[in-house]
Design an enzyme around this catalytic site. Sequence first.
Site, PDB file in Angstrom:
ATOM      1  CE  LYS A  14       2.240  -6.096 -43.641  1.00  0.00           C
ATOM      2  NZ  LYS A  14       2.341  -6.334 -42.186  1.00  0.00           N
ATOM      3  NE  ARG A  89      -3.142  -9.005 -42.188  1.00  0.00           N
ATOM      4  CZ  ARG A  89      -2.863  -7.714 -42.377  1.00  0.00           C
ATOM      5  NH1 ARG A  89      -3.065  -7.161 -43.537  1.00  0.00           N
ATOM      6  NH2 ARG A  89      -2.347  -7.004 -41.398  1.00  0.00           N
ATOM      7  NE  ARG A 128       1.161   1.090 -36.560  1.00  0.00           N
ATOM      8  CZ  ARG A 128       1.013   0.103 -37.436  1.00  0.00           C
ATOM      9  NH1 ARG A 128       1.803   0.025 -38.482  1.00  0.00           N
ATOM     10  NH2 ARG A 128       0.086  -0.814 -37.264  1.00  0.00           N
ATOM     11  NE  ARG A 134      -3.425   0.541 -37.711  1.00  0.00           N
ATOM     12  CZ  ARG A 134      -2.870  -0.311 -38.549  1.00  0.00           C
ATOM     13  NH1 ARG A 134      -2.041   0.119 -39.481  1.00  0.00           N
ATOM     14  NH2 ARG A 134      -3.133  -1.593 -38.467  1.00  0.00           N
ATOM     15  NE  ARG A 145      -2.900  -5.380 -35.714  1.00  0.00           N
ATOM     16  CZ  ARG A 145      -2.219  -4.237 -35.607  1.00  0.00           C
ATOM     17  NH1 ARG A 145      -2.246  -3.550 -34.486  1.00  0.00           N
ATOM     18  NH2 ARG A 145      -1.516  -3.797 -36.624  1.00  0.00           N
TER      19      ARG A 145
HETATM   20  P1  AMP Z   1      -2.839  -3.603 -41.768  1.00  0.00           P
HETATM   21  O1  AMP Z   1      -2.987  -2.131 -41.981  1.00  0.00           O
HETATM   22  O2  AMP Z   1      -2.322  -4.307 -42.986  1.00  0.00           O
HETATM   23  O3  AMP Z   1      -2.067  -3.929 -40.516  1.00  0.00           O
HETATM   24  O4  AMP Z   1      -4.311  -4.187 -41.536  1.00  0.00           O
HETATM   25  C1  AMP Z   1      -5.106  -3.803 -40.413  1.00  0.00           C
HETATM   26  C2  AMP Z   1      -6.267  -4.758 -40.238  1.00  0.00           C
HETATM   27  O5  AMP Z   1      -7.087  -4.741 -41.424  1.00  0.00           O
HETATM   28  C3  AMP Z   1      -5.907  -6.218 -40.040  1.00  0.00           C
HETATM   29  O6  AMP Z   1      -5.586  -6.518 -38.692  1.00  0.00           O
HETATM   30  C4  AMP Z   1      -7.170  -6.914 -40.512  1.00  0.00           C
HETATM   31  O7  AMP Z   1      -8.194  -6.817 -39.542  1.00  0.00           O
HETATM   32  C5  AMP Z   1      -7.593  -6.050 -41.704  1.00  0.00           C
HETATM   33  N1  AMP Z   1      -6.973  -6.527 -42.959  1.00  0.00           N
HETATM   34  C6  AMP Z   1      -6.054  -5.876 -43.726  1.00  0.00           C
HETATM   35  N2  AMP Z   1      -5.694  -6.622 -44.784  1.00  0.00           N
HETATM   36  C7  AMP Z   1      -6.380  -7.789 -44.675  1.00  0.00           C
HETATM   37  C8  AMP Z   1      -6.415  -8.987 -45.431  1.00  0.00           C
HETATM   38  N3  AMP Z   1      -5.642  -9.158 -46.517  1.00  0.00           N
HETATM   39  N4  AMP Z   1      -7.243  -9.984 -45.014  1.00  0.00           N
HETATM   40  C9  AMP Z   1      -8.021  -9.840 -43.927  1.00  0.00           C
HETATM   41  N5  AMP Z   1      -8.022  -8.753 -43.153  1.00  0.00           N
HETATM   42  C10 AMP Z   1      -7.209  -7.723 -43.514  1.00  0.00           C
END
Ligand code: AMP
Length: 189
Positions: A14, A89, A128, A134, A145
């Site tokens: 993404k 999400r 990654r 991270r 996840r």
């Molecule tokens: P990402 O960078 O999009 O993979 O997001 C990393 C983490 O941030 C996720 O595993 C969630 O813990 C949190 N997070 C990001 N976006 C959301 C969302 N829309 N709703 C809830 N948690 C989020």
Amino acid sequence: MLNIVIFGGPGSGKGTQSEKIIEKYGLDHISTGDVLRAEIKNETELGKIADSYISKGQLVPDELIIDILASVFDKKENSRGVIFDGFPRTIPQAEALKKMLLERGTAISAVVALEVEDDELVARLLNRGKISGRSDDNQETIQKRLNVYHSQTAPLIDFYKKENLYNGIYGMGSIEEIFERIKSVIEKI
Ligand code: AMP
């Protein structure tokens, strides 16, 4: 406005494809994950709360993320459109996004969904993790996840199919090959 939701499991590409879409179509980027990581880095109250969920592979509560999203969106003035990356999400988030855009006289133009098998997602995220630093790119959290993705996020596929917004994209291949597939969807909007 050209508002695109880029959708897919963790590690589906993404972020990478968002950058290419932004460059080509001049859109603004809203990545809720990036917003939360910035809050953590700056050691804000919100960052502390977010970290307690992110490091465990759980989703941040809907109310919190919906408020953040609206305030970030409202800062993008005179935008040609926004790419929503990592949001929504959950179904409540998707409903909140629809309402928020409607109240501002706009809507989602398309959902671009990167379809990648779980084994490949795990391999990409482990890879990654070697460089991203991270806290959530480790074996145990990656599995959590993925579980969260299947239970809470994947129901959005049917949600957006019903809204006639869903466009599934085969998410395997080179970055350029996948981007070509995305462009052909965007060009039909
Ligand atoms: P990402 O960078 O999009 O993979 O997001 C990393 C983490 O941030 C996720 O595993 C969630 O813990 C949190 N997070 C990001 N976006 C959301 C969302 N829309 N709703 C809830 N948690 C989020």
